[in-house]
Structures are given as structure tokens and as C-alpha cells.
Design a protein around this motif. Structure first.
Motif, short mmCIF file in Angstrom:
data_model
loop_
_atom_site.label_atom_id
_atom_site.label_comp_id
_atom_site.label_asym_id
_atom_site.label_seq_id
_atom_site.Cartn_x
_atom_site.Cartn_y
_atom_site.Cartn_z
N TYR A 1 12.08 3.02 -10.52
CA TYR A 1 13.02 1.92 -10.26
C TYR A 1 13.41 1.89 -8.79
O TYR A 1 13.45 0.81 -8.16
CB TYR A 1 14.28 2.11 -11.12
N SER A 2 13.66 3.05 -8.21
CA SER A 2 14.05 3.14 -6.80
C SER A 2 12.92 2.67 -5.89
O SER A 2 13.15 1.94 -4.92
CB SER A 2 14.45 4.57 -6.46
N ILE A 3 11.69 3.07 -6.20
CA ILE A 3 10.55 2.66 -5.38
C ILE A 3 10.34 1.16 -5.44
O ILE A 3 10.13 0.50 -4.41
CB ILE A 3 9.27 3.39 -5.84
N LEU A 4 10.41 0.59 -6.64
CA LEU A 4 10.22 -0.85 -6.80
C LEU A 4 11.32 -1.66 -6.13
O LEU A 4 11.10 -2.80 -5.68
CB LEU A 4 10.14 -1.21 -8.28
N ALA A 5 12.52 -1.07 -6.04
CA ALA A 5 13.66 -1.80 -5.47
C ALA A 5 13.69 -1.75 -3.95
O ALA A 5 14.47 -2.46 -3.31
CB ALA A 5 14.95 -1.23 -6.02
N HIS B 1 3.54 5.79 -3.03
CA HIS B 1 4.77 6.45 -3.46
C HIS B 1 4.82 6.54 -4.99
O HIS B 1 5.24 7.57 -5.54
CB HIS B 1 5.99 5.68 -2.96
N ILE B 2 4.39 5.47 -5.66
CA ILE B 2 4.38 5.47 -7.13
C ILE B 2 3.41 6.52 -7.66
O ILE B 2 3.72 7.26 -8.59
CB ILE B 2 4.03 4.07 -7.67
N ILE B 3 2.22 6.59 -7.05
CA ILE B 3 1.22 7.56 -7.49
C ILE B 3 1.73 8.99 -7.29
O ILE B 3 1.57 9.85 -8.17
CB ILE B 3 -0.10 7.35 -6.73
N ALA B 4 2.36 9.23 -6.15
CA ALA B 4 2.90 10.57 -5.88
C ALA B 4 4.00 10.93 -6.88
O ALA B 4 4.06 12.06 -7.39
CB ALA B 4 3.43 10.64 -4.45
N ALA B 5 4.87 9.96 -7.16
CA ALA B 5 5.95 10.19 -8.13
C ALA B 5 5.38 10.43 -9.52
O ALA B 5 5.84 11.32 -10.25
CB ALA B 5 6.90 8.99 -8.14
N TYR C 1 0.84 -1.20 0.00
CA TYR C 1 0.00 0.00 0.00
C TYR C 1 0.88 1.26 0.00
O TYR C 1 0.63 2.20 -0.77
CB TYR C 1 -0.91 -0.01 1.22
N GLU C 2 1.91 1.26 0.82
CA GLU C 2 2.82 2.40 0.87
C GLU C 2 3.54 2.58 -0.46
O GLU C 2 3.70 3.70 -0.96
CB GLU C 2 3.84 2.21 1.99
N LYS C 3 3.96 1.45 -1.05
CA LYS C 3 4.69 1.52 -2.31
C LYS C 3 3.80 2.08 -3.43
O LYS C 3 4.24 2.91 -4.24
CB LYS C 3 5.19 0.12 -2.68
N ILE C 4 2.55 1.65 -3.46
CA ILE C 4 1.62 2.16 -4.46
C ILE C 4 1.42 3.66 -4.31
O ILE C 4 1.40 4.42 -5.29
CB ILE C 4 0.27 1.42 -4.37
#
Length: 226
Positions: free
Chosen positions: A221-225, A141-145, A136-139
Motif C-alpha cells: 500500500y505504501s509503495i503504491l501510494a 520496490h514491489i519485487i523487493a518487498a 520502473y522504480e516502483k516495480i
């Protein structure tokens, strides 16, 4: 065939479990697993518990000489997707299991050696809970980016359909020109020009390998890693 203790300690290499073998045994047990997982009228069990029980059952059957762990972890995510608990298979339970490998094997052994289903089920439910929170946090972060990048792209002169361009470079961390042309979103020359503009403003980084250009979305890439 034995399953042996891993690692490099005193018990490394020691047989810890013998999977079932014999003519027709594997076929019968796998058929039972398939029936258990898919017959929700006979086996009325919460899907999360059913996933955990089915995962144990698959690992206990251990049908392959190699790859049973990876296959069993894939089984988890696809089962939850099939049952509608996930829209997409993005709950990365494998990471939790790998990071808590000793507890994972102890919980498996607890069932096979002592019938400790409670310990096993609690382990798997904790895996789902913690992984769901991280996902949930990662998603988010992706949306914000993505929104921040869309704002940058929109501010650039001469780029048409900035929302579609942003969506393309956030579909995967590495983009090529053909990814922007395969559905005719842009012509080849336009796609190349736009990606180079994104390099100039620091949205993506260009790498050349074997004469081919790759455009890396470093933020994604950074978020996914993580």
C-alpha cells in the motif's frame, strides 16, 4: 459550450476554447480519430507520437460535457498497451499530467492557437519518460518487498505453498479470506488461519469494517501510494 480558464486568478472562468459542434461534426471528427489511431498503414507514425497526437485530437473534439480529461488520460495508457509498448496498463501518465497541469494546458493551447506541435509532443514524451522511470522504480520496490515477505512466510511453520500465499497478498493491497479461496488455493479455514498468522508476524494489518475482516499489506500500500 465553452472550456473556461480554471483556478481563482483574474482570468478564472474566462472562455479559452470552443469545441467543435454541429450536426454530424462530432461523429465525423471521432471517426477520423479512430481511423488515425488504428490505420497504421496509412498513418505510419511512431506509436508514442501517435498517442500524443490522438490525445490532443480527443481533447480538442471534447465530445462530452464532463470527464473528457479523465477519458483522454485513459486513452493514452490503453493505446500504448494495444500497440504492444506495454504488457499491462501500468504507466500512470495521469499523475504527471495532474502534477504539471499548467504546462499541460499551455501545451494544448500552443497547438490550437499557434500550431506548436513540437511543444506538445515534447511535453508528452517527457511525461512518458519520467513516468516510465518512476514506474520502473516502483516495480523494483514491489519485487523487493515481495521477496522479503516470502522469506518471512517461508520461515513460518505450518504454512503450505508460501509462494502462492505471498503472490495473493501482493496481487492487491487489501486481501480478504475469499481472495485465497476463490480459486481453491486454500480452504476457508486455512485461509483465515494463514492471514491471522501474517497479522501476528506483522506482514499484514487486520481491519474490521461492518463485521468483515480486511487484511492490509501495508508495504505494498505504501509503495503504491508514493
Amino acid at each position: 459550450m465553452y472550456i473556461r480558464q480554471g483556478g481563482s486568478g483574474l482570468n478564472a472562468g474566462k472562455p479559452v476554447y470552443t469545441p467543435p459542434r454541429g450536426q454530424g461534426v462530432l461523429e465525423a471528427k471521432l471517426a477520423n480519430l479512430v481511423t488515425f489511431q488504428n490505420d497504421d498503414k496509412t498513418y505510419r507514425i511512431d506509436p508514442l507520437l501517435k498517442m500524443a497526437i490522438g490525445h490532443f485530437q480527443f481533447e480538442a473534439i471534447h465530445p462530452f460535457r464532463d470527464g473528457n480529461g479523465r477519458t483522454g488520460r485513459l486513452f493514452n495508457i490503453h493505446y500504448l498497451t494495444q500497440k504492444g509498448l506495454l504488457d499491462y496498463p501500468i504507466l500512470y501518465l495521469s499523475r504527471y499530467i495532474v502534477e504539471h497541469k499548467e504546462a499541460y494546458y499551455n501545451a494544448l493551447a500552443g497547438v490550437s492557437q499557434r500550431g506548436d506541435w513540437q511543444g506538445w509532443l515534447l511535453y508528452m514524451l517527457r511525461a512518458v519518460e519520467e513516468t516510465a522511470g518512476l514506474t520502473y522504480e516502483k516495480i523494483n520496490h514491489i519485487i523487493a518487498a515481495r521477496d522479503a515477505v516470502l522469506s518471512v512466510i517461508t520461515s513460518q511453520k505450518g504454512i503450505s505453498r508460501p509462494d502462492q500465499l505471498t503472490q495473493k497478498i501482493f496481487t492487491q493491497p487489501v486481501t480478504r479470506v475469499r481472495h485465497l479461496t476463490e480459486d481453491r488455493t486454500y480452504s476457508e479455514n486455512t485461509a483465515r488461519d494463514y492471514l491471522n498468522k501474517l497479522v501476528d508476524v506483522g506482514v499484514v494489518e487486520r481491519k474490521t469494517v461492518g463485521g468483515h475482516h480486511y487484511f492490509i499489506n501495508r508495504e505494498l500500500y505504501s509503495i503504491l501510494a508514493e
